[in-house]
Write an enzyme that holds these catalytic residues in place. Structure first.
Site, PDB file in Angstrom:
ATOM      1  N   PRO A 168      12.379 -38.761   9.813  1.00 51.98           N
ATOM      2  CG  PRO A 168      12.856 -38.735  12.093  1.00 51.98           C
ATOM      3  CD  PRO A 168      13.008 -39.586  10.869  1.00 51.98           C
ATOM      4  CE1 TYR A 169      17.913 -34.207   4.986  1.00 47.48           C
ATOM      5  CE2 TYR A 169      17.355 -36.248   3.855  1.00 47.48           C
ATOM      6  CZ  TYR A 169      17.949 -34.995   3.855  1.00 47.48           C
ATOM      7  OH  TYR A 169      18.560 -34.528   2.714  1.00 47.48           O
TER       8      TYR A 169
END
Length: 208
Positions: A123-124
């Site tokens: 996600p990052y």
């Protein structure tokens, strides 16, 4: 010429501010907590209160360049990742443009394909990829730095910018800070993406 450092209280940001102060390069450290001022006062660096998830319009006034080295990493929730690494970065690009700032340096990631990165960081990595694309489309002069796995090893002053030639996937935070400061002092308008890994080439010769 003053450079705004977003993420100044982070591990790369502090090193960058220290090196800038030692070399006489004017920087402004954006902080969220007044208690963080103590460190920056001790090294003679100007601070300004601002928040990537709140008010930060005023912090850009009078600056010529921006370094974005803030990051939530993989330890926070998805909501914080979206607010800092995606929305915060995009807002910083917008505000830099609105304030007539000419140049933006983004500290990103070596993983340009999130699916090839560690699962817990995906996600990052997606947020970083979208933020990079937003900067690239902004019309600002920009540099996107792609450091490898960050370490706290002492800086060597030497790097490798060709991933295929690197003997390691690591790079020290000291060397990343030195690379950023070298680029800030360089006058160039061409957009760039630069890989940063440990290597044998002097930073000032490669990036100066």
């Amino acid at each position: 010429m003053t450079t705004l450092i977003i993420g100044a209280n982070g591990q790369i940001g502090r090193r960058l501010c220290e090196q800038a102060a030692q070399s006489g390069h004017a920087v402004r450290a954006m902080v969220r907590d007044e208690q963080q001022n103590t460190f920056f006062d001790s090294i003679g660096v100007e601070t300004v209160m601002g928040d990537l998830t709140g008010d930060m319009d005023h912090v850009f006034e009078g600056c010529d360049q921006v370094v974005f080295t803030a990051g939530s990493g993989g330890a926070t929730g998805l909501d914080h990742t979206l607010m800092v690494d995606l929305n915060g970065a995009m807002r910083a690009v917008d505000l830099a443009r609105e304030h007539g700032i000419r140049r933006f340096l983004m500290v990103s990631t070596l993983h340009v394909d999130p699916l090839k990165g560690p699962e817990k960081l995906r996600p990052y990595l997606v947020a970083k990829r979208a933020a990079d694309a937003y900067l690239q489309a902004s019309g600002l002069e920009h540099v996107i730095l792609r450091p490898g796995r960050l370490s706290d090893d002492p800086g060597t002053g030497h790097i490798e910018t060709d991933q295929s030639r690197a003997s390691t996937g690591d790079v020290s935070r000291d060397n990343v800070a030195t690379a950023i400061l070298t680029l800030l002092k360089r006058q160039t308008s061409a957009p760039e993406e630069i890989v940063l890994l440990e290597g044998d080439h002097p930073i000032d010769q490669v990036l100066g």
